[in-house]
Design an enzyme around this catalytic site. Structure first.
Site, PDB file in Angstrom:
ATOM      1  N   TRP A  72       0.858  -1.193   0.000  1.00 23.69           N
ATOM      2  CA  TRP A  72       0.000   0.000   0.000  1.00 23.69           C
ATOM      3  C   TRP A  72       0.890   1.238   0.000  1.00 23.69           C
ATOM      4  O   TRP A  72       1.921   1.268   0.698  1.00 23.69           O
ATOM      5  CB  TRP A  72      -0.900   0.019   1.235  1.00 23.69           C
ATOM      6  CG  TRP A  72      -2.302  -0.433   0.989  1.00 23.69           C
ATOM      7  CD1 TRP A  72      -3.397   0.357   0.878  1.00 23.69           C
ATOM      8  CD2 TRP A  72      -2.784  -1.778   0.836  1.00 23.69           C
ATOM      9  NE1 TRP A  72      -4.522  -0.407   0.655  1.00 23.69           N
ATOM     10  CE2 TRP A  72      -4.180  -1.713   0.619  1.00 23.69           C
ATOM     11  CE3 TRP A  72      -2.165  -3.034   0.832  1.00 23.69           C
ATOM     12  CZ2 TRP A  72      -4.955  -2.850   0.426  1.00 23.69           C
ATOM     13  CZ3 TRP A  72      -2.937  -4.154   0.639  1.00 23.69           C
ATOM     14  CH2 TRP A  72      -4.310  -4.065   0.439  1.00 23.69           C
TER      15      TRP A  72
ATOM     16  N   TYR B 163      -7.648 -11.016  -0.995  1.00 22.56           N
ATOM     17  CA  TYR B 163      -8.058  -9.614  -0.853  1.00 22.56           C
ATOM     18  C   TYR B 163      -9.030  -9.217  -1.964  1.00 22.56           C
ATOM     19  O   TYR B 163      -8.849  -9.584  -3.130  1.00 22.56           O
ATOM     20  CB  TYR B 163      -6.819  -8.703  -0.899  1.00 22.56           C
ATOM     21  CG  TYR B 163      -7.173  -7.242  -0.769  1.00 22.56           C
ATOM     22  CD1 TYR B 163      -7.428  -6.684   0.474  1.00 22.56           C
ATOM     23  CD2 TYR B 163      -7.296  -6.430  -1.899  1.00 22.56           C
ATOM     24  CE1 TYR B 163      -7.793  -5.347   0.602  1.00 22.56           C
ATOM     25  CE2 TYR B 163      -7.657  -5.091  -1.790  1.00 22.56           C
ATOM     26  CZ  TYR B 163      -7.902  -4.562  -0.536  1.00 22.56           C
ATOM     27  OH  TYR B 163      -8.266  -3.248  -0.412  1.00 22.56           O
TER      28      TYR B 163
ATOM     29  N   GLN C 271      -3.161   7.574  -3.221  1.00 25.73           N
ATOM     30  CA  GLN C 271      -3.339   7.711  -1.769  1.00 25.73           C
ATOM     31  C   GLN C 271      -2.604   8.967  -1.318  1.00 25.73           C
ATOM     32  O   GLN C 271      -1.903   9.595  -2.122  1.00 25.73           O
ATOM     33  CB  GLN C 271      -2.788   6.470  -1.047  1.00 25.73           C
ATOM     34  CG  GLN C 271      -3.868   5.514  -0.584  1.00 25.73           C
ATOM     35  CD  GLN C 271      -3.378   4.472   0.404  1.00 25.73           C
ATOM     36  OE1 GLN C 271      -2.207   4.138   0.426  1.00 25.73           O
ATOM     37  NE2 GLN C 271      -4.287   3.943   1.204  1.00 25.73           N
TER      38      GLN C 271
ATOM     39  N   GLY D 241      -7.284   7.542   2.063  1.00 31.33           N
ATOM     40  CA  GLY D 241      -6.656   6.714   3.084  1.00 31.33           C
ATOM     41  C   GLY D 241      -7.512   6.623   4.337  1.00 31.33           C
ATOM     42  O   GLY D 241      -7.226   5.854   5.244  1.00 31.33           O
TER      43      GLY D 241
ATOM     44  N   ASP E  28     -10.842   5.590   4.722  1.00 33.24           N
ATOM     45  CA  ASP E  28     -11.876   5.009   3.873  1.00 33.24           C
ATOM     46  C   ASP E  28     -13.320   5.349   4.248  1.00 33.24           C
ATOM     47  O   ASP E  28     -14.085   5.771   3.414  1.00 33.24           O
ATOM     48  CB  ASP E  28     -11.718   3.480   3.840  1.00 33.24           C
ATOM     49  CG  ASP E  28     -10.331   3.068   3.379  1.00 33.24           C
ATOM     50  OD1 ASP E  28      -9.459   3.941   3.231  1.00 33.24           O
ATOM     51  OD2 ASP E  28     -10.117   1.861   3.161  1.00 33.24           O
TER      52      ASP E  28
ATOM     53  N   TYR F 156     -13.486   1.777  12.605  1.00 34.11           N
ATOM     54  CA  TYR F 156     -12.584   2.202  11.546  1.00 34.11           C
ATOM     55  C   TYR F 156     -12.282   3.698  11.596  1.00 34.11           C
ATOM     56  O   TYR F 156     -11.865   4.194  12.635  1.00 34.11           O
ATOM     57  CB  TYR F 156     -13.231   1.777  10.219  1.00 34.11           C
ATOM     58  CG  TYR F 156     -12.226   1.172   9.280  1.00 34.11           C
ATOM     59  CD1 TYR F 156     -11.283   0.263   9.737  1.00 34.11           C
ATOM     60  CD2 TYR F 156     -12.206   1.526   7.936  1.00 34.11           C
ATOM     61  CE1 TYR F 156     -10.344  -0.265   8.873  1.00 34.11           C
ATOM     62  CE2 TYR F 156     -11.278   0.986   7.067  1.00 34.11           C
ATOM     63  CZ  TYR F 156     -10.359   0.099   7.538  1.00 34.11           C
ATOM     64  OH  TYR F 156      -9.430  -0.407   6.681  1.00 34.11           O
TER      65      TYR F 156
ATOM     66  N   GLU G  92      -3.842  -2.149  14.244  1.00 31.63           N
ATOM     67  CA  GLU G  92      -4.100  -1.234  13.118  1.00 31.63           C
ATOM     68  C   GLU G  92      -4.590   0.125  13.636  1.00 31.63           C
ATOM     69  O   GLU G  92      -4.171   1.172  13.180  1.00 31.63           O
ATOM     70  CB  GLU G  92      -5.161  -1.860  12.203  1.00 31.63           C
ATOM     71  CG  GLU G  92      -5.460  -1.066  10.946  1.00 31.63           C
ATOM     72  CD  GLU G  92      -6.468  -1.777  10.045  1.00 31.63           C
ATOM     73  OE1 GLU G  92      -7.010  -2.833  10.446  1.00 31.63           O
ATOM     74  OE2 GLU G  92      -6.706  -1.272   8.932  1.00 31.63           O
TER      75      GLU G  92
END
Ligand code: GLC
Length: 420
Positions: free
Chosen positions: A32, A80, A100, A157, A159, A345, A389
């Site tokens: 990424w 993915y 991105q 980035g 999302d 998220y 994450e």
């Protein structure tokens, strides 16, 4: 080096796939764009040669037109979605067809402050970065408005930030859309974007494919066109760092073009100023509407170092209010707003790479207390909870992927005394 720094190194090593690093084995098995850039800086603190290979592999994915893609599919992997067979980029290596946040110039500039001085290498990087920035200007601001658009939420980035809610909700989904999501088989669905969101994400991709990825047509007639303050501010900062590179390399022929970009994009940030919230917001280019709340991207104004006194004063007030509203900020969305969700998220949790940019941003405008607090929060959240994450800003608990490369990289960077 402490045990935890060793652990951070080992996470990055185990996510290494030769010359590049994947974000996390289960969720994101490719390279990424901005993940890899942040990783490269983390790696640079202990292995300079491998860090440069990380950068080279990113540039290997650069398109002829200058774009550095969001995802580069160097090696095959079927776990993915949407993978190379959906994007059909017709490039070698295959990639997604959007970009991105352009953090790369800033990352390379930081490597220079850590000792990277080889002019042959740097001249090569400089040319590629200029090409990348030109791509942004020509393709994401085709009418030269001084505002950079994203044509898909993934390009930001961030999302599923509430920043995109109204633009995303306006998209009608065809009955024929068929999803083969794989992310929610690895992670609790409740923490991920909903299926409705995903349908719309894919609808945007299919529309762009219909337009053959003609960026001008996508800008004019695509389903999604929003100016993201994150991209705008990151681009301005990257241009400033590119300018410093140009000076170091005596690339005088680029001074004017870089000065013009810095001036043009900084001035037009005024159009992102939302008087109702007294802050910078995202701007829906299709409807002319400013988003009615503040996300972490708004705070990157400090990283770009833009705005007049009135704007800076208001933003500092917001920054303090938001930072001190939770134990481990900086949250990705304003906790005083109803759309905030501490676990979902980009709708509230803390992301270490954002904290890194905020911390160096506030340091650069001499807001030392804010800068240090964000850095200390980041180290503490990792030390208490692991290399996830992202994290809940109240409890500190980690969510999403585990043993995450950019979290490990930020820890190594923050533990390096050269950084704020
Ligand atoms: C998610 C994030 C994005 C990141 C990618 C890989 O899609 O939203 O910013 O680059 O994961 O970590």
């Amino acid at each position: 080096m402490t045990d935890l720094q060793e652990k951070a190194k080992n996470i990055i090593k185990s996510n290494s796939r030769g010359d590049f690093t994947i974000p996390c084995e289960t969720l994101y098995p490719f390279q990424w764009n901005w993940d890899s850039a942040f990783c490269a800086l983390g790696i640079y603190t202990y292995n300079k040669e491998r860090a440069l290979r990380e950068i080279d592999s990113l540039f290997n994915g650069q398109w002829e037109n200058g774009m550095i893609p969001q995802i580069i599919f160097h090696k095959n992997n079927t776990t993915y979605f949407p993978g190379p067979e959906i994007w059909q980029s017709n490039t070698n290596p295959p990639s997604s067809c959007i970009s991105q946040p352009p953090v790369l110039a800033t990352i390379i500039w930081y490597m220079m402050t850590l000792g990277l001085e080889d002019k042959t290498i740097l001249n090569g990087y400089f040319d590629k970065l200029m090409k990348y920035h030109k791509w942004f200007v020509n393709n994401r601001d085709p009418y030269n408005k001084g505002l950079l658009s994203i044509i898909h939420p993934w390009e930001s980035g961030r999302d599923n930030s509430p920043d995109w809610d109204s633009a995303i909700n306006a998209i009608k989904v065809d009955d024929s859309i068929h999803l083969e999501r794989k992310d929610n088989t690895h992670i609790d669905e409740k923490e991920r974007p909903t299926n409705d969101d995903y349908n719309r994400y894919m609808q945007i991709v299919y529309k762009c494919k219909e337009f053959n990825w003609d960026n001008k047509k996508i800008y004019d007639e695509g389903l999604f066109n929003v100016c993201d303050p994150g991209i705008q501010f990151i681009f301005i900062r990257a241009c400033k760092d590119l300018y410093k590179m140009a000076v170091y390399l005596h690339r005088t022929e680029y001074y004017t073009i870089l000065e013009n970009w810095i001036e043009h994009y900084s001035t037009n940030c005024n159009k992102l100023w939302n008087v109702h919230v007294n802050a910078y917001s995202s701007l829906n280019i299709k409807t002319g509407e400013l988003h009615d709340c503040i996300s972490c991207a708004s705070m990157l104004y400090a990283y770009a170092n833009i705005g007049g006194k009135e704007q800076r004063d208001a933003m500092i007030k917001h920054s303090k209010r938001i930072l001190y509203a939770t134990k481990y900020g900086f949250p990705s969305y304003d906790p005083h707003q109803k759309r905030f969700d501490s676990k979902k998220y980009w709708r509230g949790p803390v992301w270490c790479i954002i904290n890194f940019m905020l911390s160096i941003g506030f340091a650069s405008i001499k807001e030392v207390e804010l800068s240090k607090k964000i850095k200390n929060n980041t180290n503490e959240i990792i030390e208490n909870n692991g290399f996830f994450e992202y994290f809940d800003p109240y409890e500190g608990r980690g969510y999403g992927g585990e043993n995450f490369s950019w979290t490990a990289a930020v820890y190594l960077i923050f533990k390096n005394e050269l950084f704020v």
